[in-house]
Design a protein around this motif. Structure first.
Motif, PDB file in Angstrom:
ATOM      1  N   THR A 141       0.820  -1.214   0.000  1.00  0.00           N
ATOM      2  CA  THR A 141       0.000   0.000   0.000  1.00  0.00           C
ATOM      3  C   THR A 141       0.849   1.256   0.000  1.00  0.00           C
ATOM      4  O   THR A 141       0.499   2.260  -0.637  1.00  0.00           O
ATOM      5  N   ALA A 142       1.965   1.235   0.726  1.00  0.00           N
ATOM      6  CA  ALA A 142       2.855   2.393   0.834  1.00  0.00           C
ATOM      7  C   ALA A 142       4.292   1.915   0.588  1.00  0.00           C
ATOM      8  O   ALA A 142       5.014   1.595   1.545  1.00  0.00           O
ATOM      9  N   PRO A 143       4.700   1.830  -0.679  1.00  0.00           N
ATOM     10  CA  PRO A 143       6.038   1.312  -0.988  1.00  0.00           C
ATOM     11  C   PRO A 143       7.169   2.100  -0.321  1.00  0.00           C
ATOM     12  O   PRO A 143       8.267   1.567  -0.129  1.00  0.00           O
ATOM     13  N   GLY A 144       6.907   3.351   0.047  1.00  0.00           N
ATOM     14  CA  GLY A 144       7.946   4.157   0.684  1.00  0.00           C
ATOM     15  C   GLY A 144       8.012   4.010   2.187  1.00  0.00           C
ATOM     16  O   GLY A 144       8.799   4.713   2.850  1.00  0.00           O
ATOM     17  N   ALA A 145       7.205   3.120   2.762  1.00  0.00           N
ATOM     18  CA  ALA A 145       7.208   2.947   4.212  1.00  0.00           C
ATOM     19  C   ALA A 145       8.579   2.499   4.704  1.00  0.00           C
ATOM     20  O   ALA A 145       9.284   1.734   4.034  1.00  0.00           O
ATOM     21  N   ILE A 146       8.954   2.976   5.866  1.00  0.00           N
ATOM     22  CA  ILE A 146      10.249   2.655   6.472  1.00  0.00           C
ATOM     23  C   ILE A 146       9.995   1.769   7.685  1.00  0.00           C
ATOM     24  O   ILE A 146       9.245   2.143   8.595  1.00  0.00           O
ATOM     25  N   PHE A 147      10.618   0.601   7.701  1.00  0.00           N
ATOM     26  CA  PHE A 147      10.420  -0.357   8.782  1.00  0.00           C
ATOM     27  C   PHE A 147      11.676  -0.401   9.654  1.00  0.00           C
ATOM     28  O   PHE A 147      12.745  -0.796   9.191  1.00  0.00           O
ATOM     29  N   LEU A 148      11.515  -0.006  10.898  1.00  0.00           N
ATOM     30  CA  LEU A 148      12.646   0.000  11.833  1.00  0.00           C
ATOM     31  C   LEU A 148      12.730  -1.276  12.654  1.00  0.00           C
ATOM     32  O   LEU A 148      13.698  -1.463  13.398  1.00  0.00           O
ATOM     33  N   GLY A 149      11.729  -2.146  12.553  1.00  0.00           N
ATOM     34  CA  GLY A 149      11.745  -3.384  13.323  1.00  0.00           C
ATOM     35  C   GLY A 149      11.515  -3.136  14.801  1.00  0.00           C
ATOM     36  O   GLY A 149      11.148  -2.036  15.225  1.00  0.00           O
ATOM     37  N   ASN A 150      11.730  -4.163  15.591  1.00  0.00           N
ATOM     38  CA  ASN A 150      11.581  -4.035  17.037  1.00  0.00           C
ATOM     39  C   ASN A 150      12.753  -3.248  17.606  1.00  0.00           C
ATOM     40  O   ASN A 150      13.906  -3.484  17.235  1.00  0.00           O
ATOM     41  N   ARG A 151      12.468  -2.337  18.501  1.00  0.00           N
ATOM     42  CA  ARG A 151      13.486  -1.465  19.082  1.00  0.00           C
ATOM     43  C   ARG A 151      13.348  -1.418  20.601  1.00  0.00           C
ATOM     44  O   ARG A 151      12.282  -1.661  21.147  1.00  0.00           O
ATOM     45  N   SER A 152      14.449  -1.074  21.256  1.00  0.00           N
ATOM     46  CA  SER A 152      14.431  -0.910  22.706  1.00  0.00           C
ATOM     47  C   SER A 152      13.634   0.343  23.070  1.00  0.00           C
ATOM     48  O   SER A 152      13.405   1.227  22.224  1.00  0.00           O
ATOM     49  N   PRO A 153      13.176   0.458  24.327  1.00  0.00           N
ATOM     50  CA  PRO A 153      12.449   1.667  24.729  1.00  0.00           C
ATOM     51  C   PRO A 153      13.224   2.951  24.473  1.00  0.00           C
ATOM     52  O   PRO A 153      12.636   3.962  24.073  1.00  0.00           O
ATOM     53  N   ASP A 154      14.532   2.940  24.694  1.00  0.00           N
ATOM     54  CA  ASP A 154      15.314   4.150  24.441  1.00  0.00           C
ATOM     55  C   ASP A 154      15.332   4.505  22.960  1.00  0.00           C
ATOM     56  O   ASP A 154      15.290   5.691  22.593  1.00  0.00           O
ATOM     57  N   GLU A 155      15.364   3.499  22.101  1.00  0.00           N
ATOM     58  CA  GLU A 155      15.339   3.768  20.656  1.00  0.00           C
ATOM     59  C   GLU A 155      13.951   4.220  20.218  1.00  0.00           C
ATOM     60  O   GLU A 155      13.832   5.059  19.303  1.00  0.00           O
ATOM     61  N   VAL A 156      12.911   3.693  20.847  1.00  0.00           N
ATOM     62  CA  VAL A 156      11.561   4.172  20.546  1.00  0.00           C
ATOM     63  C   VAL A 156      11.441   5.650  20.913  1.00  0.00           C
ATOM     64  O   VAL A 156      10.835   6.442  20.181  1.00  0.00           O
ATOM     65  N   ALA A 157      12.046   6.036  22.037  1.00  0.00           N
ATOM     66  CA  ALA A 157      12.027   7.450  22.430  1.00  0.00           C
ATOM     67  C   ALA A 157      12.691   8.323  21.369  1.00  0.00           C
ATOM     68  O   ALA A 157      12.227   9.436  21.087  1.00  0.00           O
ATOM     69  N   VAL A 158      13.771   7.835  20.755  1.00  0.00           N
ATOM     70  CA  VAL A 158      14.433   8.569  19.673  1.00  0.00           C
ATOM     71  C   VAL A 158      13.492   8.689  18.478  1.00  0.00           C
ATOM     72  O   VAL A 158      13.407   9.750  17.835  1.00  0.00           O
ATOM     73  N   ALA A 159      12.752   7.618  18.178  1.00  0.00           N
ATOM     74  CA  ALA A 159      11.825   7.656  17.043  1.00  0.00           C
ATOM     75  C   ALA A 159      10.734   8.704  17.247  1.00  0.00           C
ATOM     76  O   ALA A 159      10.352   9.407  16.307  1.00  0.00           O
ATOM     77  N   TYR A 160      10.230   8.830  18.470  1.00  0.00           N
ATOM     78  CA  TYR A 160       9.236   9.881  18.738  1.00  0.00           C
ATOM     79  C   TYR A 160       9.826  11.260  18.447  1.00  0.00           C
ATOM     80  O   TYR A 160       9.159  12.130  17.873  1.00  0.00           O
ATOM     81  N   ARG A 161      11.064  11.488  18.853  1.00  0.00           N
ATOM     82  CA  ARG A 161      11.680  12.804  18.637  1.00  0.00           C
ATOM     83  C   ARG A 161      11.944  13.067  17.158  1.00  0.00           C
ATOM     84  O   ARG A 161      12.003  14.220  16.730  1.00  0.00           O
ATOM     85  N   ALA A 162      12.108  11.981  16.385  1.00  0.00           N
ATOM     86  CA  ALA A 162      12.462  12.131  14.970  1.00  0.00           C
ATOM     87  C   ALA A 162      11.272  12.465  14.084  1.00  0.00           C
ATOM     88  O   ALA A 162      11.452  13.069  13.015  1.00  0.00           O
ATOM     89  N   CYS A 163      10.081  12.082  14.501  1.00  0.00           N
ATOM     90  CA  CYS A 163       8.923  12.154  13.606  1.00  0.00           C
ATOM     91  C   CYS A 163       8.025  13.344  13.928  1.00  0.00           C
ATOM     92  O   CYS A 163       8.253  14.082  14.886  1.00  0.00           O
TER      93      CYS A 163
END
Length: 390
Positions: free
Chosen positions: A264-286
């Motif tokens: 449906t969205a060929p440009g989707a970016i998959f980061l896979g499973n991440r640690s809580p600290d890495e999830v926190a980085v993802a929130y700041r990035a988006c």
């Protein structure tokens, strides 16, 4: 030695380090604040080898005993027959009986059960046998899906009637739990999850994007969770299809819907499973969090995103309206009907056109700290132990 024994299959392990982190986060805070000894019994399903699939390999790698970030965790095995849901609670109780009996022999305990079926009903079976108090916490699918089945509903009602306290993580879920268990609404107490306001906070978006290898420019819509149908990420993918090419879907998590999302969205970016600290980085990035779920309890991803300064576009399910309000202000978020890609598209477009300002979102999120919930739980467990010792 008396204390709290958390009883649930929803708990992280060395084999599955992100599984049930929300239970660990809650109970480590309660243990620290109460000063009560705390141990964990996290039963693990065991399937006969001809029935095993790749999905069971992580369960097989879970050690029988381990220390997880300072707490002793036992992982007794219980015989699981795929498809035989009605047998599960008794099987869990049978598998965990020896270790729970040994813990109860050392001094008064309270069983702190999370997830009503099979864990909560299994805890009720053992508590009745051993004469110890227990609490039940409903968390989402256990009430929204499993408790709808008449045979399971009756077993859950019997367990709930005998519990020292019944909890749910949102008002919506508390009402559903009370209905499923045939209890007065006041017998099910809302004790919501808090958010770690230190870990989840605004930060340098450009640095966060660089750290995760995300595009340095463009509008990024974040999704966090298992890539399964009821999480609705295909709806978010459809919504982004009509937006400019620099609008991308970024997903933290994995699951069987990945292929459908990619189609449906060929440009989707998959980061896979991440640690809580890495999830926190993802929130700041988006730029915005998408939660297109069909059902939820109290979705921690919403309060984590808000604490990170990230607005939220979600369906109005479970505790989400309790968090955002029935009509969120436009800087905070938007509520869209389940499966309505056009509504999500409009909400994404509105946030893409608005300058990013994380501070008011963060200020709003600060009301969701852990302190009130932890204080209430400490009082309940102290009371249960006092009664159990009497």
């Amino acid at each position: 030695m008396s204390g709290i024994v958390t009883f649930t299959g929803l708990f992280p392990s060395s084999a599955m380090p992100t599984h049930g982190l929300f239970v660990h986060d809650r109970m480590r805070r309660v243990a620290a604040a109460s000063g009560l000894p705390w141990q964990v019994v996290a039963p693990v399903p065991d399937v006969l080898w001809p029935l095993r699939t790749a999905a069971w390999q992580a369960w097989r790698r879970t050690p029988p005993q381990e220390a997880w970030h300072g707490v002793a965790v036992a992982h007794p095995r219980w015989r699981h027959w795929p498809g035989c849901v009605r047998r599960q609670a008794q099987a869990v109780a049978d598998g965990a009986r020896r270790i729970v009996t040994a813990l109860a022999a050392r001094g008064p305990i309270v069983l702190d059960a999370h997830y009503l079926w099979p864990d909560g009903v299994a805890a009720a079976i053992l508590a009745r046998e051993l004469g110890v108090p227990f609490t039940l916490t409903a968390r989402g699918t256990d009430v929204n899906v499993l408790a709808v089945q008449p045979a399971l509903r009756a077993r859950i009602a019997t367990a709930a009637a005998a519990a020292h306290r019944c909890f749910a993580v949102s008002a919506d879920l508390a009402a559903r739990f009370a209905d499923a268990a045939c209890l007065p609404r006041e017998r099910v107490e809302e004790v919501r999850n808090g958010v770690d306001l230190e870990r989840f906070r605004p930060g340098d978006a450009a640095a966060a994007r660089a750290q995760l290898g995300l595009p340095p420019t463009g509008f990024l819509v974040l999704g966090v969770g298992r890539l399964v149908a009821n999480k609705g990420f295909v709806t978010a993918a459809r919504a982004l299809a009509a937006l400019p090419a620099d609008a991308r879907l970024v997903l933290v998590g994995d699951g069987p819907e990945r292929a459908a999302i990619t189609a449906t969205a060929p440009g989707a970016i998959f980061l896979g499973n991440r640690s809580p600290d890495e999830v926190a980085v993802a929130y700041r990035a988006c730029d915005v969090l998408a939660l297109p779920s069909e059902r939820e309890g109290w979705p921690n991803v919403v309060t984590e995103a808000l604490a990170s300064g990230l607005p939220v576009v979600s369906t109005p399910v479970g505790g989400v309206p309790e968090i955002l309000g029935a009509a969120p202000p436009p800087w905070l978020g938007a509520l869209c009907p389940v499966g309505d890609a056009a509504a999500f598209r409009g909400a994404f477009a509105a946030f893409a056109a608005r300058p990013r300002d994380p501070q008011p979102v963060r200020a709003y999120a600060e009301r969701f700290g852990w302190e009130p919930s932890v204080a209430r739980l400490c009082a309940v467990f102290r009371d249960a132990l006092a009664r159990g010792a009497a």
